[in-house]
Design an enzyme around this catalytic site. Structure first.
Site, PDB file in Angstrom:
ATOM      1  N   GLY A  12     -46.773  -0.141 -33.655  1.00  0.00           N
ATOM      2  CA  GLY A  12     -45.824   0.926 -33.960  1.00  0.00           C
ATOM      3  C   GLY A  12     -46.566   2.235 -34.185  1.00  0.00           C
ATOM      4  O   GLY A  12     -47.809   2.251 -34.295  1.00  0.00           O
ATOM      5  N   SER A  86     -51.696   0.193 -31.248  1.00  0.00           N
ATOM      6  CA  SER A  86     -51.676  -0.507 -29.946  1.00  0.00           C
ATOM      7  C   SER A  86     -50.553   0.025 -29.041  1.00  0.00           C
ATOM      8  O   SER A  86     -49.582  -0.671 -28.778  1.00  0.00           O
ATOM      9  CB  SER A  86     -51.590  -2.027 -30.114  1.00  0.00           C
ATOM     10  OG  SER A  86     -50.825  -2.439 -31.209  1.00  0.00           O
TER      11      SER A  86
END
Ligand code: ADP
Length: 201
Positions: A12, A86
Protein backbone atom coordinates in the site's frame (compact mmCIF):
# COMPACT_ATOMS: atom_id res chain seq x y z
CA UNK A 1 -2.15 -21.35 18.53
CA UNK A 2 -0.21 -23.16 15.82
CA UNK A 3 1.25 -22.26 12.45
CA UNK A 4 3.07 -23.84 9.54
CA UNK A 5 4.75 -20.61 8.51
CA UNK A 6 3.28 -17.99 6.26
CA UNK A 7 4.17 -14.70 4.61
CA UNK A 8 1.68 -11.91 5.25
CA UNK A 9 2.54 -9.36 2.58
CA UNK A 10 1.21 -5.87 3.28
CA UNK A 11 1.27 -3.57 0.26
CA UNK A 12 0.00 0.00 0.00
CA UNK A 13 0.93 3.65 -0.25
CA UNK A 14 3.21 5.36 2.23
CA UNK A 15 1.05 6.30 5.21
CA UNK A 16 -1.66 3.75 4.37
CA UNK A 17 -1.04 1.91 7.66
CA UNK A 18 1.28 -0.99 6.84
CA UNK A 19 3.69 -0.49 9.74
CA UNK A 20 0.91 0.17 12.24
CA UNK A 21 -0.94 -3.01 11.27
CA UNK A 22 2.28 -5.06 10.97
CA UNK A 23 3.45 -4.09 14.45
CA UNK A 24 0.06 -4.95 15.92
CA UNK A 25 0.11 -8.36 14.25
CA UNK A 26 3.67 -8.92 15.48
CA UNK A 27 2.61 -8.18 19.06
CA UNK A 28 -0.29 -10.65 18.80
CA UNK A 29 1.90 -13.48 17.50
CA UNK A 30 4.68 -12.78 20.00
CA UNK A 31 2.17 -12.87 22.83
CA UNK A 32 1.10 -16.31 21.58
CA UNK A 33 4.76 -17.42 21.67
CA UNK A 34 4.87 -17.94 17.92
CA UNK A 35 8.00 -17.29 15.90
CA UNK A 36 7.44 -14.08 13.99
CA UNK A 37 9.63 -11.73 11.95
CA UNK A 38 8.65 -8.30 10.69
CA UNK A 39 10.40 -7.21 7.51
CA UNK A 40 9.64 -3.50 7.38
CA UNK A 41 10.50 -1.66 4.17
CA UNK A 42 12.11 1.29 5.93
CA UNK A 43 14.32 -0.98 8.03
CA UNK A 44 15.23 -3.25 5.09
CA UNK A 45 16.48 -0.25 3.15
CA UNK A 46 18.98 0.55 5.90
CA UNK A 47 20.61 -2.91 5.74
CA UNK A 48 19.64 -5.68 3.29
CA UNK A 49 18.85 -3.20 0.51
CA UNK A 50 21.17 -0.39 1.54
CA UNK A 51 22.35 1.50 -1.52
CA UNK A 52 19.34 0.69 -3.66
CA UNK A 53 17.40 3.65 -5.02
CA UNK A 54 13.84 4.15 -6.19
CA UNK A 55 13.96 3.36 -9.89
CA UNK A 56 11.64 0.57 -10.99
CA UNK A 57 14.64 -1.73 -11.33
CA UNK A 58 15.94 -0.98 -7.82
CA UNK A 59 12.49 -1.30 -6.31
CA UNK A 60 12.04 -4.69 -7.96
CA UNK A 61 15.46 -5.81 -6.70
CA UNK A 62 14.47 -4.70 -3.20
CA UNK A 63 11.26 -6.73 -3.36
CA UNK A 64 13.05 -9.83 -4.65
CA UNK A 65 15.51 -9.63 -1.73
CA UNK A 66 12.72 -9.21 0.79
CA UNK A 67 10.81 -12.09 -0.82
CA UNK A 68 13.87 -14.32 -0.76
CA UNK A 69 14.36 -13.83 2.99
CA UNK A 70 10.63 -14.09 3.70
CA UNK A 71 10.50 -17.38 1.83
CA UNK A 72 13.44 -18.86 3.75
CA UNK A 73 11.91 -17.92 7.08
CA UNK A 74 8.35 -18.97 6.32
CA UNK A 75 9.33 -22.43 5.08
CA UNK A 76 10.98 -22.93 8.46
CA UNK A 77 7.73 -22.28 10.28
CA UNK A 78 8.10 -18.56 10.93
CA UNK A 79 5.24 -16.11 10.48
CA UNK A 80 6.72 -13.37 8.32
CA UNK A 81 5.07 -9.99 8.08
CA UNK A 82 6.28 -7.90 5.15
CA UNK A 83 5.42 -4.21 5.29
CA UNK A 84 6.70 -2.48 2.20
CA UNK A 85 5.04 -0.28 -0.43
CA UNK A 86 5.86 -2.84 -3.17
CA UNK A 87 4.22 -0.70 -5.86
CA UNK A 88 4.71 -2.98 -8.87
CA UNK A 89 2.18 -5.71 -9.53
CA UNK A 90 4.38 -7.98 -11.60
CA UNK A 91 7.09 -8.47 -8.99
CA UNK A 92 4.48 -8.88 -6.23
CA UNK A 93 2.88 -11.62 -8.32
CA UNK A 94 6.32 -13.16 -8.76
CA UNK A 95 6.67 -13.36 -4.96
CA UNK A 96 3.16 -14.77 -4.68
CA UNK A 97 4.06 -17.53 -7.13
CA UNK A 98 7.38 -18.30 -5.41
CA UNK A 99 6.22 -18.38 -1.80
CA UNK A 100 4.11 -21.38 -0.89
CA UNK A 101 2.08 -19.90 1.97
CA UNK A 102 1.36 -16.33 0.96
CA UNK A 103 -1.34 -13.90 1.94
CA UNK A 104 -1.53 -10.67 -0.02
CA UNK A 105 -3.05 -7.86 2.01
CA UNK A 106 -3.86 -4.58 0.34
CA UNK A 107 -3.62 -1.77 2.86
CA UNK A 108 -5.91 0.60 1.06
CA UNK A 109 -6.31 4.28 1.87
CA UNK A 110 -6.87 7.04 -0.69
CA UNK A 111 -3.84 9.13 -1.59
CA UNK A 112 -5.51 12.24 -0.15
CA UNK A 113 -5.83 10.53 3.25
CA UNK A 114 -2.25 9.23 3.20
CA UNK A 115 -1.05 12.67 2.25
CA UNK A 116 -3.05 14.36 5.00
CA UNK A 117 -1.61 11.88 7.53
CA UNK A 118 1.90 12.52 6.18
CA UNK A 119 3.34 10.46 9.04
CA UNK A 120 6.96 11.12 8.06
CA UNK A 121 6.60 14.43 6.20
CA UNK A 122 7.56 12.69 2.95
CA UNK A 123 4.53 13.79 0.91
CA UNK A 124 5.26 17.45 1.66
CA UNK A 125 8.87 16.92 0.57
CA UNK A 126 7.75 15.10 -2.58
CA UNK A 127 5.29 17.89 -3.47
CA UNK A 128 8.11 20.41 -3.13
CA UNK A 129 10.27 18.25 -5.42
CA UNK A 130 12.76 17.51 -2.66
CA UNK A 131 12.11 13.78 -3.07
CA UNK A 132 11.89 12.37 -6.58
CA UNK A 133 10.02 9.27 -7.75
CA UNK A 134 7.76 9.19 -4.69
CA UNK A 135 5.01 6.58 -4.95
CA UNK A 136 1.60 8.17 -5.54
CA UNK A 137 3.10 11.55 -6.50
CA UNK A 138 5.53 11.04 -9.37
CA UNK A 139 5.88 7.26 -9.33
CA UNK A 140 3.08 4.74 -9.84
CA UNK A 141 1.31 2.50 -7.36
CA UNK A 142 -0.27 -0.52 -9.00
CA UNK A 143 -3.00 -1.72 -6.65
CA UNK A 144 -3.49 -5.48 -6.34
CA UNK A 145 -6.28 -6.77 -8.60
CA UNK A 146 -7.13 -9.83 -6.52
CA UNK A 147 -5.71 -9.38 -3.02
CA UNK A 148 -6.59 -12.02 -0.44
CA UNK A 149 -7.71 -9.23 1.90
CA UNK A 150 -8.23 -5.49 1.63
CA UNK A 151 -8.03 -3.29 4.71
CA UNK A 152 -9.71 0.08 4.21
CA UNK A 153 -7.77 2.04 6.78
CA UNK A 154 -9.64 5.29 6.09
CA UNK A 155 -12.81 3.76 7.52
CA UNK A 156 -11.68 0.84 9.67
CA UNK A 157 -9.98 0.94 13.06
CA UNK A 158 -6.59 -0.74 13.39
CA UNK A 159 -8.31 -3.49 15.39
CA UNK A 160 -10.86 -4.10 12.62
CA UNK A 161 -8.14 -4.32 9.99
CA UNK A 162 -6.07 -6.68 12.14
CA UNK A 163 -9.10 -8.86 12.90
CA UNK A 164 -9.76 -9.23 9.17
CA UNK A 165 -6.23 -10.50 8.65
CA UNK A 166 -6.34 -12.86 11.64
CA UNK A 167 -9.66 -14.30 10.46
CA UNK A 168 -8.28 -14.88 6.97
CA UNK A 169 -5.20 -16.58 8.41
CA UNK A 170 -7.36 -18.89 10.44
CA UNK A 171 -9.85 -19.52 7.61
CA UNK A 172 -6.97 -20.36 5.27
CA UNK A 173 -5.49 -22.82 7.74
CA UNK A 174 -2.29 -20.77 8.12
CA UNK A 175 -2.74 -20.13 11.81
CA UNK A 176 -4.93 -22.24 13.99
CA UNK A 177 -6.41 -21.63 17.41
CA UNK A 178 -7.06 -17.88 17.44
CA UNK A 179 -10.61 -18.39 18.57
CA UNK A 180 -11.08 -20.53 21.65
CA UNK A 181 -13.93 -22.50 20.02
CA UNK A 182 -11.89 -23.40 16.95
CA UNK A 183 -10.95 -26.98 16.25
CA UNK A 184 -7.95 -28.08 14.24
CA UNK A 185 -8.92 -28.10 10.57
CA UNK A 186 -7.00 -30.14 8.02
CA UNK A 187 -4.33 -27.93 6.51
CA UNK A 188 -5.52 -26.73 3.13
CA UNK A 189 -4.07 -23.27 2.58
CA UNK A 190 -6.01 -20.32 1.29
CA UNK A 191 -6.20 -21.55 -2.29
CA UNK A 192 -7.59 -24.89 -1.09
CA UNK A 193 -10.20 -23.13 0.97
CA UNK A 194 -11.27 -20.93 -1.92
CA UNK A 195 -11.57 -23.99 -4.18
CA UNK A 196 -13.69 -25.71 -1.53
CA UNK A 197 -15.95 -22.66 -1.24
CA UNK A 198 -16.39 -22.48 -5.02
CA UNK A 199 -17.30 -26.16 -5.11
CA UNK A 200 -19.89 -25.68 -2.38
CA UNK A 201 -21.56 -22.69 -4.07
P1 ADP B 1 2.85 3.00 6.33
O1 ADP B 1 3.66 1.99 7.08
O2 ADP B 1 1.89 2.37 5.37
O3 ADP B 1 3.69 4.06 5.69
P2 ADP B 1 2.07 3.93 8.96
O4 ADP B 1 1.58 2.71 9.66
O5 ADP B 1 3.47 4.38 9.26
O6 ADP B 1 1.89 3.75 7.37
O7 ADP B 1 1.09 5.17 9.24
C1 ADP B 1 -0.33 5.05 9.13
C2 ADP B 1 -1.02 6.10 9.97
O8 ADP B 1 -2.43 5.94 9.84
C3 ADP B 1 -0.72 5.96 11.46
O9 ADP B 1 -0.58 7.25 12.02
C4 ADP B 1 -1.98 5.26 12.01
O10 ADP B 1 -2.22 5.58 13.35
C5 ADP B 1 -3.07 5.79 11.10
N1 ADP B 1 -4.26 4.90 10.98
C6 ADP B 1 -5.56 5.26 11.11
N2 ADP B 1 -6.40 4.22 10.93
C7 ADP B 1 -5.63 3.16 10.68
C8 ADP B 1 -5.91 1.77 10.39
N3 ADP B 1 -7.15 1.26 10.35
N4 ADP B 1 -4.87 0.95 10.15
C9 ADP B 1 -3.61 1.44 10.18
N5 ADP B 1 -3.26 2.72 10.42
C10 ADP B 1 -4.26 3.59 10.68
Amino acid sequence: MKTNGVVIWLTGLSGAGKTTIAETLERIFSAKQLQVELLDGDVIRTNLSQGLGYTKEDRDTNIRRVGFVANLLSRNGVIVIVATISPYRLVRDEMKAMIHHFLEVYINAPLTICESRDVKGLYAAARKGKIKAFTGIDAPYEAPLTPDITCFTDRETVEESVTKIMNALEAGGFVDGMRSESTTPPYKGLKGLQAQQQKAS
